[in-house]
Design an enzyme around this catalytic site. Structure first.
Site, mmCIF file in Angstrom:
data_model
loop_
_atom_site.group_PDB
_atom_site.id
_atom_site.type_symbol
_atom_site.label_atom_id
_atom_site.label_comp_id
_atom_site.label_asym_id
_atom_site.label_seq_id
_atom_site.Cartn_x
_atom_site.Cartn_y
_atom_site.Cartn_z
ATOM 1 N N GLY A 178 32.137 42.761 53.218
ATOM 2 C CA GLY A 178 32.501 41.135 53.290
ATOM 3 C C GLY A 178 33.805 41.004 52.620
ATOM 4 O O GLY A 178 34.311 41.407 53.113
ATOM 5 N N THR A 219 30.526 44.700 46.487
ATOM 6 C CA THR A 219 30.609 43.981 47.040
ATOM 7 C C THR A 219 30.882 42.757 46.754
ATOM 8 O O THR A 219 31.639 41.998 47.333
ATOM 9 C CB THR A 219 30.066 44.420 48.335
ATOM 10 O OG1 THR A 219 30.204 45.831 48.952
ATOM 11 C CG2 THR A 219 30.693 44.184 49.951
ATOM 12 N N HIS A 222 33.133 41.729 43.849
ATOM 13 C CA HIS A 222 34.606 41.799 45.042
ATOM 14 C C HIS A 222 34.733 40.374 45.227
ATOM 15 O O HIS A 222 35.935 39.702 45.752
ATOM 16 C CB HIS A 222 34.995 43.277 45.835
ATOM 17 C CG HIS A 222 35.753 43.095 45.919
ATOM 18 N ND1 HIS A 222 36.597 43.523 45.551
ATOM 19 C CD2 HIS A 222 36.750 42.247 46.712
ATOM 20 C CE1 HIS A 222 38.271 43.621 46.729
ATOM 21 N NE2 HIS A 222 37.869 42.865 47.298
ATOM 22 N N GLU A 223 33.652 40.271 46.105
ATOM 23 C CA GLU A 223 34.649 38.660 47.262
ATOM 24 C C GLU A 223 34.257 37.617 46.417
ATOM 25 O O GLU A 223 35.181 36.531 46.532
ATOM 26 C CB GLU A 223 33.038 38.965 48.075
ATOM 27 C CG GLU A 223 33.141 40.048 49.158
ATOM 28 C CD GLU A 223 34.755 40.232 49.830
ATOM 29 O OE1 GLU A 223 35.689 38.896 49.498
ATOM 30 O OE2 GLU A 223 35.024 41.401 50.587
ATOM 31 N N HIS A 226 37.592 37.234 44.707
ATOM 32 C CA HIS A 226 38.451 36.084 45.519
ATOM 33 C C HIS A 226 38.088 34.571 45.680
ATOM 34 O O HIS A 226 38.923 33.515 45.260
ATOM 35 C CB HIS A 226 38.145 36.873 47.188
ATOM 36 C CG HIS A 226 38.801 38.123 47.066
ATOM 37 N ND1 HIS A 226 39.933 38.466 46.740
ATOM 38 C CD2 HIS A 226 38.355 39.045 48.156
ATOM 39 C CE1 HIS A 226 40.428 39.856 47.087
ATOM 40 N NE2 HIS A 226 38.886 40.389 48.010
ATOM 41 N N HIS A 232 43.559 40.758 45.269
ATOM 42 C CA HIS A 232 44.198 42.256 45.390
ATOM 43 C C HIS A 232 44.355 42.823 43.896
ATOM 44 O O HIS A 232 45.866 42.227 44.144
ATOM 45 C CB HIS A 232 44.196 43.041 46.541
ATOM 46 C CG HIS A 232 42.865 42.695 47.354
ATOM 47 N ND1 HIS A 232 42.907 42.459 48.812
ATOM 48 C CD2 HIS A 232 41.209 42.532 47.368
ATOM 49 C CE1 HIS A 232 42.036 42.460 49.756
ATOM 50 N NE2 HIS A 232 40.435 42.507 48.241
ATOM 51 N N ASP A 248 49.637 41.534 41.429
ATOM 52 C CA ASP A 248 48.597 39.557 41.944
ATOM 53 C C ASP A 248 48.415 39.027 40.957
ATOM 54 O O ASP A 248 47.176 38.568 40.613
ATOM 55 C CB ASP A 248 47.043 41.149 41.595
ATOM 56 C CG ASP A 248 46.890 41.302 40.564
ATOM 57 O OD1 ASP A 248 48.366 41.473 39.670
ATOM 58 O OD2 ASP A 248 46.467 42.767 40.454
ATOM 59 N N THR A 253 46.518 43.966 34.817
ATOM 60 C CA THR A 253 45.604 44.896 35.774
ATOM 61 C C THR A 253 47.261 45.772 36.107
ATOM 62 O O THR A 253 48.695 45.398 36.446
ATOM 63 C CB THR A 253 45.657 44.274 36.547
ATOM 64 O OG1 THR A 253 46.269 43.304 37.743
ATOM 65 C CG2 THR A 253 44.586 43.901 36.435
ATOM 66 N N ASP A 285 31.432 51.477 44.850
ATOM 67 C CA ASP A 285 30.652 50.643 43.435
ATOM 68 C C ASP A 285 30.576 51.085 41.891
ATOM 69 O O ASP A 285 30.802 50.852 41.113
ATOM 70 C CB ASP A 285 29.678 50.228 44.425
ATOM 71 C CG ASP A 285 29.745 49.121 45.143
ATOM 72 O OD1 ASP A 285 30.549 49.068 45.262
ATOM 73 O OD2 ASP A 285 28.083 48.733 45.487
HETATM 74 ZN ZN LIG Z 1 39.125 42.256 48.455
#
Ligand SMILES: [Zn+2]
Length: 439
Positions: A178, A219, A222-223, A226, A232, A248, A253, A285
């Site tokens: 992705g 996935t 995560h996308e 963004h 990341h 980041d 984190t 995952d």
């Molecule tokens: Zn990524």
């Protein structure tokens, strides 16, 4: 006049630049495979103005602690090839929305229960850009679009300032799980039709058809991270002690030298445990469990500053959608019903012969009663209720009102209403108005 070949070539180049696809970063290559974990770029234009509290170069999470729920309407463009590969079911699409809500809200009992509640929710759009009802799922059969080639989104995207557009296809020609073409802060696709989330069809939904380890819908989580401005966790490696301006751009984190794959419990780098449980790493995952509070704050800041028209306030929204059937008089209007208030509706019968009328409510589902405001009028059809009175017409308009209880259990209930009109010779129907009860 014919276009000179050189101009054609130039236009093709411009088109290519605008049609930003995935980045194949060697560090994203999944060990032992030819597949890349994520095709979202990691290099950004540092000259972009570092605006707000969540620019490319820094984060100031303090003012953005989530306190209210916001909801993001989603349209999912399911692209299959002409052989049918990629034709995901409605149920699988819905499962992905469910995963997003579990992950962004850290829902109790879900795999993300120990994460941070960003108070961001997602729902399949119920109204298309033209105002028509929709299930939020679009379907296409096109080999080049399935191959993720060409600027297919230019003809498919719904207003990207108001909807999150997700496309499922063979992302990057089958090369990545992705990607998004840019962070909103990068400003290369924001407010254009290219602003999107692309997910490999076999990694979409739960269980995704591609099987483990990327079949739990993470996935997309995560996308979307963004899409809402997150880097990341390994961006910039260990960074420096200025954790809001390096790495980041987040301090809660743990920094890590490089991406982690699989689920390497106990892995350390940069003198700290690596954030293998974070959605913005590259782990499996089932290894991931949540976002951090400051990631949540950065996403809320991103929504407010870069996507100000995308989300709607949380809680079910009152809405009224008009349907006009063949031959039905388009004379009945009803405002959106807000819980705890009295709505007043009317039928305008100017120039008609109707003498009596009543409005009926068709409740969906049937197990929610509406006392004491309604009367069951058909014992064999418990879905059908009637407003408390049959209103005689006084001239040109028929009015009625119904008080909606301030009962959260009613929120989100869809009620179809329609007027039945009477005169000496028979019955007639008005147009119908579908109401969604809410705040
Ligand atoms: Zn990524």
């Amino acid at each position: 006049m014919r276009t000179p070949p050189v101009a054609t070539a130039f236009l093709a180049l411009v088109s290519y630049v605008a049609a930003q696809g995935p980045v194949f970063d060697p560090g994203s290559l999944i060990p032992g495979t030819s597949m890349y974990r994520c095709g979202t770029p990691s290099q950004f234009n540092s000259a972009t103005a570092d605006i707000a509290d969540c620019g490319l170069n820094s984060t100031n999470p303090g003012p953005w602690v989530p306190t209210t729920v916001v909801r993001i309407p989603v349209v999912v463009h399911v692209i299959a090839n002409t052989s049918g590969t990629g034709n995901l079911s409605d149920a699988l699409v819905q499962s992905q929305i469910t995963v997003l809500n579990e992950d962004f809200r850290a829902l109790a009992g879900s795999p993300a229960a120990t994460g941070f509640d960003t108070k961001i929710e997602f729902f399949l759009a119920t109204t298309d850009p033209s105002g028509n009802p929709t299930n939020g799922i679009r379907r296409y059969s096109n080999n080049s679009w399935f191959s993720d080639t060409g600027a297919y989104w230019t003809s498919m995207a719904w207003d990207t300032t108001r909807y999150m557009n997700i496309y499922t296809n063979s992302a990057g020609g089958g090369g990545v799980l992705g990607y998004v073409p840019d962070l909103p802060q990068g400003n290369s696709v924001l407010n254009t039709t290219a602003d999107r989330v692309v997910i490999l069809y076999s990694a979409f939904g739960r269980p995704a058809t591609g099987g483990a380890p990327y079949n739990q819908g993470r996935t997309c989580t995560h996308e979307v991270g963004h899409y809402l401005g997150l880097y990341h966790t390994f961006q910039g490696g260990c960074g420096t002690s200025s954790c809001y301006t390096t790495g980041d751009r987040i301090c809660d984190t743990q920094p890590e030298q490089t991406a982690r794959f699989g689920c390497p419990v106990g892995a350390t780098s940069c003198a700290t445990p690596d954030p293998i449980r974070n959605f913005m790493d590259y782990t499996d995952d089932t290894c991931m469990t949540g976002f951090s509070p400051e990631q949540g704050a950065r996403m809320r800041c991103t929504l407010a500053n870069f996507r100000p028209n995308l989300s709607v306030p949380g809680g079910p929204l009152a809405s009224a959608t008009v349907r006009t059937g063949t031959g039905n008089l388009n004379i009945y209007t009803c405002p959106p019903p807000v819980l705890g208030t009295t709505i007043q509706a009317q039928a305008n019968v100017q120039g008609t012969t109707w003498a009596l009328g009543s409005v009926y409510w068709y409740l969906q589902p049937a197990n929610v009663a509406f006392p004491p405001y309604t009367i069951l009028v058909n014992i064999n059809s418990p879905l059908v209720y009637q407003t408390p009175f049959v209103a005689p017409f006084f001239g040109l308009f028929m009015f009625w009102s119904v008080t909606i209880p301030n009962d959260p259990f009613l929120a989100g209930l869809t009620v179809s209403t329609q007027g039945v009109l009477l005169n000496a010779t028979g019955l007639g129907l008005t147009n119908a108005v579908d109401l969604r009860l809410g705040n």
